[in-house]
Design an enzyme around this catalytic site. Structure first.
Site, PDB file in Angstrom:
ATOM      1  N   HIS A   1      -6.870   6.801   0.670  1.00  0.00           N
ATOM      2  CA  HIS A   1      -6.693   7.864  -0.316  1.00  0.00           C
ATOM      3  C   HIS A   1      -5.293   7.884  -0.941  1.00  0.00           C
ATOM      4  CE1 HIS A   1     -10.469   9.371   1.220  1.00  0.00           C
ATOM      5  NE2 HIS A   1      -9.970   9.371   2.439  1.00  0.00           N
ATOM      6  N   ARG A   2      -4.474   6.899  -0.591  1.00  0.00           N
ATOM      7  CA  ARG A   2      -3.117   6.884  -1.140  1.00  0.00           C
ATOM      8  C   ARG A   2      -3.138   6.711  -2.657  1.00  0.00           C
ATOM      9  NH1 ARG A   2      -1.665   3.875   3.736  1.00  0.00           N
ATOM     10  NH2 ARG A   2      -0.296   5.173   5.036  1.00  0.00           N
ATOM     11  N   SER A   3      -4.062   5.922  -3.157  1.00  0.00           N
ATOM     12  CA  SER A   3      -4.139   5.705  -4.608  1.00  0.00           C
ATOM     13  C   SER A   3      -4.480   7.003  -5.331  1.00  0.00           C
ATOM     14  CB  SER A   3      -5.184   4.627  -4.930  1.00  0.00           C
ATOM     15  OG  SER A   3      -4.811   3.387  -4.390  1.00  0.00           O
TER      16      SER A   3
ATOM     17  N   ASP B   1       0.823  -1.212   0.000  1.00  0.00           N
ATOM     18  CA  ASP B   1       0.000   0.000   0.000  1.00  0.00           C
ATOM     19  C   ASP B   1       0.856   1.260   0.000  1.00  0.00           C
ATOM     20  OD1 ASP B   1      -2.623   1.274   0.181  1.00  0.00           O
ATOM     21  OD2 ASP B   1      -1.992   1.871   2.194  1.00  0.00           O
TER      22      ASP B   1
END
Length: 497
Positions: A275-277, A194
């Site tokens: 929200h990393r993507s 991730d």
């Protein structure tokens, strides 16, 4: 450039690997790259070639952590120096061994030197050497859990902290993380996967022509490396210049709300966690635009960023067609929302216009009502004898004021009324009267008879119901000019004394 690696531009195929590495070189904050694939597909070759492709870096001389003028304050070693001297060093690939100990990864303190000399002395570890370089971890999915935790902390904060025997020392540790793995040997921990920005899968090349080209180039490189590198020097230099220029204009790339909304909708459709993507897609799209010397993110750049970040998800399955479908769906939904918003705005506008018209109508009615009341009040004032007498329709004549020359024993009153007219038959009559009265003297009989006659004569004329009485006319026309009294004949006359 170093002379030991295979030229980056000489690699045949594997465009996804090369593009992902270049984008991380332009913007290391993307978060690194995870390459999934079989052995012998050129993963390690591409990573080492990237290090030679990148420009040299400025570092503080004799600093074991490769600090520069922007990061030396975070370094305990460099911050203690009286004078800083900057030199240039080539970037390198720092390998992360699977069986490494914690001290080798983090670094260690020289306790003996610290106790005897009172100086914090650090033996640099792998994270210290990786600062501003490329940290390469082969078979990253086989990494021990405790080493994964160390790596996650360093990648998250960009600082490595070493604590031993009550002594603490820190240094910056920011690097381009490149991990490779064979999915058949196990999956990567979710916490680590991730944190890595781009994930791609590669496979061997099946095209006959490309396979032949790979064999020929490798043969030439091993036969005469210098000559082979010279052949691709210009192409590598062009790539290097594009990377340098991309770094310079990266922060100037324009990001519109339209692009951000597509990113948000697509990540919602594929059900990404957190929200990393979203952030990685935006950073990747900006890097692609910078690499292509563009001032803004186009839809084609955004599609490529989606593919590099989300390509390995089950919902996408490494299909660019799937990415296109999600993007088209996002645009259709945005258009529907726009039309819906437009209709709502039109309805609100009509409501505001209707309210404005109603308000104007109410104001007009109020103004008309106030104007009517003002007219009525003005008519009442005129009918009561107030205001300008010349505007009174019942007045047409003049009045003589008191005679200043009247003596003490007699008062003289003179009433002059040229004409009064009122009634249905427009009957007119004129009354002219001169009365000389003496307050100390009673009138004689002849005077009484004359007065009786005049009174009787006036009463006969006053019997006509169509005529107004003198009292009514005089009362309306003359009230504002003084006091009036009714004498024996019923006439209102002004007194003069």
């Amino acid at each position: 450039m170093k002379n030991s690696s295979y030229p980056f531009s000489a690699i045949v195929g594997q465009e996804k690997i090369k593009k992902a590495l270049i984008l991380n070189a332009i913007n290391p904050s993307i978060g690194g790259i995870l390459i999934k694939g079989d052995r012998g597909t050129g993963k390690t070759t591409a990573v080492r070639a990237l290090a030679d492709l990148l420009p040299e870096i400025d570092v503080v001389e004799n600093c074991p952590f490769n600090c520069d003028l922007n990061s030396y304050k975070e370094c305990d070693h460099c911050s203690s120096l009286d004078e800083l001297k900057i030199i240039k060093k080539p970037m390198k690939v720092v390998e992360f061994p699977l069986g490494a100990t914690e001290d080798r990864i983090l670094g260690s303190l020289n306790i003996e030197k610290a106790l005897h000399d009172g100086v914090k002395s650090l033996e640099p570890g792998i994270l210290a050497k990786a600062h501003r370089n490329i940290l390469y971890i082969d078979e990253i999915n086989l990494l021990d859990d405790n080493l994964v935790d160390i790596l996650l902390d360093a990648a998250a904060y960009g600082v490595n902290v070493i604590e031993r025997e009550g002594i603490s020392l820190s240094h910056p540790s920011k690097f381009i993380l490149v991990g490779t793995m064979n999915p058949e040997e196990g999956e990567l921990r979710g916490q680590l996967s991730d944190r890595i920005g781009l994930t791609i899968s590669v496979s061997g090349i099946n095209d006959i022509g490309k396979k032949i080209l790979i064999i020929k180039r490798r043969e030439k490189f091993e036969t005469n490396p210098e000559k082979f590198r010279e052949k691709f020097k210009n192409e590598d230099l062009k790539l290097q210049n594009k990377i340098i220029h991309g770094r310079e204009i990266l922060d100037k790339i324009k990001v519109t709300d339209y692009i951000l909304e597509i990113i948000a909708r697509v990540t919602l459709y594929v059900s990404t966690e957190g929200h990393r993507s979203d952030i990685a897609i935006l950073k990747c799209a900006k890097s692609i635009a910078a690499f292509n010397d563009s001032s803004e993110i186009s839809e084609s750049y955004l599609e490529e960023a989606f593919y590099l970040v989300l390509g390995e998800l089950p919902q996408v399955q490494n299909s660019q067609n799937s990415i296109r479908r999600y993007m088209e769906q996002a645009k259709k939904d945005m258009e529907k929302e726009k039309e819906k918003q437009k209709k709502l705005e039109e309805i609100e506008k009509k409501q505001r216009n209707q309210e404005s018209q109603n308000q104007n109508s109410n104001n007009k009615d109020n103004n008309d009502e106030n104007h009517q009341k003002d007219n009525e009040n003005g008519n009442n004032e005129n009918s009561n004898g107030f205001g300008d007498e010349s505007k009174n329709p019942n007045f047409d004549g003049e009045y003589d004021n008191e005679d200043e020359n009247s003596n003490d024993e007699a008062g003289e009153m003179e009433l002059k009324n040229d004409s009064f007219s009122k009634g249905k038959n427009n009957n007119q009559f004129n009354v002219n009267m001169d009365l000389n009265l003496n307050r100390d003297k009673k009138p004689d009989d002849s005077n009484i008879d004359d007065m009786d006659y005049n009174q009787s004569d006036f009463q006969d004329k006053n019997n006509d119901k169509n005529d107004l009485t003198f009292n009514q006319i005089a009362n309306n026309a003359m009230k504002s000019f003084g006091e009036f009294e009714s004498d024996d004949m019923g006439l209102d006359i002004k007194k003069y004394w």
